[in-house]
Design an enzyme around this catalytic site. Sequence first.
Site, PDB file in Angstrom:
ATOM      1  N   HIS A 187      46.767  47.777  37.210  1.00  0.00           N
ATOM      2  CA  HIS A 187      47.903  48.237  36.749  1.00  0.00           C
ATOM      3  C   HIS A 187      47.837  49.729  36.677  1.00  0.00           C
ATOM      4  O   HIS A 187      46.968  50.389  36.743  1.00  0.00           O
ATOM      5  CB  HIS A 187      48.062  48.048  35.243  1.00  0.00           C
ATOM      6  CG  HIS A 187      48.222  46.535  34.806  1.00  0.00           C
ATOM      7  ND1 HIS A 187      49.428  45.767  35.107  1.00  0.00           N
ATOM      8  CD2 HIS A 187      47.376  45.783  34.426  1.00  0.00           C
ATOM      9  CE1 HIS A 187      48.941  44.672  34.628  1.00  0.00           C
ATOM     10  NE2 HIS A 187      47.838  44.597  34.211  1.00  0.00           N
ATOM     11  N   CYS A 210      33.762  19.930  50.829  1.00  0.00           N
ATOM     12  CA  CYS A 210      32.833  20.743  50.789  1.00  0.00           C
ATOM     13  C   CYS A 210      32.104  20.385  49.696  1.00  0.00           C
ATOM     14  O   CYS A 210      30.707  20.905  49.594  1.00  0.00           O
ATOM     15  CB  CYS A 210      33.052  22.117  50.670  1.00  0.00           C
ATOM     16  SG  CYS A 210      33.868  22.850  49.472  1.00  0.00           S
TER      17      CYS A 210
END
Lengths: 481, 426, 116
Positions: A50, A447
């Site tokens: 931020h 995977c």
Amino acid sequence: MFYDVVIIGAGISGAMCAYKLSKYKLNIAVLEAGIDVAAGSTRANSAIIHAGYDAKEGTLKAKLNVKGCEMMQELTDALGVHYKNCGSLVVGFDDYDREQIEILKKRGETNGVKGLRILDKRELHKMEPNVSPSAVCALFAPTAGIVCPYDLAFALSENAATNGAEFYFNFKVSSIEKTDNGYAVSDGNDTVCGKYIISATGIYCDEIAKMIDDPLPFEIIPRRGEYMLLDKAEGKTTQRTLFVTPNENGKGILVTPTADGNIIVGPNANVVDEKGDTSVTIEGLEEISEGARRLVPNINLGAMITSFAGVRPTPSTRDFYIQESEKCKNFIHVAGIESPGLASSPAIGDYVVDILKKCGLKLVEKPDYIPTRSKEGNFKLFYDMTDKERKAAIEKNPLYAKVVCRCENITEGDVVNAIHRPIPAYTSDMVKRRTRSGMGRCQGGFCNTKVAEIIARELGIPVDQVQKFGKNSNILCGKTK
Amino acid sequence: MHKSVVIIGGGPAGLAAAIGAYESGVEANDILIIEREKELGGVLNQCVHTGFGLTYFGEELSGGEYASRFIEKIEEYAIPYVTEATVLSVSKSKVIKFVSPQLGYTKVKADAVVLAMGCRERSRGTLNIAGTRPSGIFSAGSAQRFVNIEGYLPGKRIVILGSGDIGLIMARRLTLEGAKVLRVCEMKSHVSGSARNVEQCLNDFDIPLYLNSTVTKIVGEERVTGVVVSKVDENFKPIRGTGELVRCDTLVLSIGLIPENELTTEAGIKLDKKTNGAVVDQYFQTSLSGVFACGNVLHVHDIVDYVTAESINVGKACAGYVKGLIKPNKTKIPFEISDGVKYVVPQTFNFDPKKIDIILKRFVVYFRVSRDYEKAKITITSNGEELLSVIKNNIHSSQMHSVILTKKMAQVIEKNKNAKISVTEA
Amino acid sequence: MEKQFICIICPRSCPITVDTETMVIKGNKCMRGRQYVNSELTEPRRTLTSTIRIESEKVMLLPVKTDRPIKKEDLFAAMKKISKISVKAPIKIGEIIVSDFIEDGTNLISTKTILK
């Protein structure tokens, strides 16, 4: 071993403190209840750096947010972490919002945020054409950015470990006793002793404070935020982080790119009964979907590839509480680190080091300090490498020529590297967070078998003993034959 | 490196395309198959069950047996292939970058490219299944791989979500290997897979099938301890209050297949939203000249025999392209569909009026319908003129169908520059 | 009495009905469907496909099948027998692993060639 500093908690705050302190000649221990770094709120949040216009003027949040944000680029470059200084927009839909946005701008300027600008409707839509046509204005903060929070926490921890910090995992602190030289911190089985203690324990910081009989002067309210992760194909939905104008609950539901090219939507902010409740709810997903559509009406939520949730420690004072305990000398509370905790983290680290200095900790720089994640330097995943680097990597280690995760192009070399890093991975989730294998659109469908085999081989255990994330989360249930 | 034909994927589609190209005159050394796994065969290698080859060979073969027929031909023709090789990118100029332990980091320039990457499975994340993220959640293909290739049992008490053929086959497989499959849930009001598989995979083992049913929540901290199953309405929305907790340790998801088109989109090739595969012409050439697609990457098939037939033709087309007999896919004639048709492949036509049947004597049109028909009339028209009208009984929305376009029909379509396929109740 | 079957011989999955009194069979689109239903009424049979352990450099398992359908009631006993078998590469596709498997005349055969 008696440590100079014992850090409880390996989330972003704890990891940052370990990183900052490991530059000095100190014996450092980091105690983490979870199986890995970033096991709590750091693992599941908006990943936003931020700019610093949100936090109220004069608060510790405001001070540390602005400073931390400014430090992020240099820090991430030094540690080889992806960081995108993409900027953010607080979008307004009516006059009330416009008023709020002007207040935020003034507040930001008072806090020291640079470059804030209010955009009109035309400018806003030129910058982000997918934003709702009902939006009439926006606050543009060019200094805001996005980073992968756990990647940053890993980088900080790995550097600390490389420089001698010792990490204890599955260490759930159950008691802290004062001793002659400092404190004895125990999990019921083992005890670690040190002179200075830093409690960077996220949603459990109030419980740790009770252990030294120094309860925090405020309440910690656990608030769960749910998120949806969208496929990289939607990556162009927005270039900058999009916010609505904030309300009393916080910054609201946002739409943001991630440092890896996905889109995240969320969070909501509902109080939960159980601190560890990171489950996702149907109502939550509906809530976030609605919020997302407000900002980007045509957002393709059908491209969601997974959803997740994190619980943040909201302090009832709504400000950070970082100081030496008034009752217990040399015990530092790093408490109430909710948003903008990630953005503030580099500044939090410096702030804590300053407090320790004032407490009397001698800081002598290490002559043999290693500034990267490991002695060999920072790690680059195969997919991040240039063609030249890829060729060189394959020549050095042929395992880089075997792609294991086809969605993200992660190679066996990356996976094996993750298993042998300064903070090694040994479950499939740990490998996932270090390499991104399993984070693509098939979410591990292709995977998972290969990663499990590689982990089994590298650890010398049978495949059916490989776990997803520790304890009893075995992936498989035994052999068929 | 330079090759006339580079085929991405060594499963049934890629193998057939290679054979088709070779048998149409491309030299073996001018072809290269790039395969991601350790061996050729694709997903067939993990299919130990039979049911393959009934149309193509007139025999009932296991997945491996079917694949081996084509692998033997590849060896016989000495067509080069590289395994454990993953393609990283396909450029617009048909330069393919791939990595493999055998060759390291390699670039190959191709005259013609065949996209035969197959598809992947939908995962939990694409459905709004609430709850925790413990171990014990598998896609059906993953579970099949663990059982048939590695020899491990994914779990002991299993709930399967999705009644497609993969889910049904795994229900049987897991039961035979000693697990208890508690139920198969299906969101729709009818089963997705074939009736044959319901019979031999569920009924044979007394595994209950719950229609209009879905999993709405997963329970369990480290490992699945249960799932909440709820009834759904006609719009597949869970009906509140109908949730039932089913105690299990494993959830197997068979919730849909999606063509793997990352490389395709990165190359800027246009996709059809209805198939999630490339938009192609009658030679299965994509919007990028000289790049062809076949098999599951183009549109998800039900029967591998059709994949083979489709892909052999693509091989032939590649051979023709390499000889300069196919014009670039520029002047496209759109193949429109009517309401009864869910999608059609090919989606466009690109006929050279002087060379319409120079490569293929006839053109196969594949389509799926949007609902079941007891008796369906399939019509292909061009400018309102009826070119083909066929009546077929029992056309199901879960099956792929095909019709044949002759040279004469193609000539009319080429002249009129339009065509339309429609399906109506006969 | 009318009994209903779904033929499993090929993907057509023909629904076939049999009148058990007259033995009239309706619905099959080929002879194999008729044979299937006759078999189902007397002694249901299924082809068993599975895997067995193999000593090989590359793979752990060898896919196998019975070369004829065996009695449906013997399926689990057959699976138990299979779990005890182990072979060594090389094995050729079609090679008999166990002859007279479960019943005379039925063999357990390999459905894959594994060279080493």
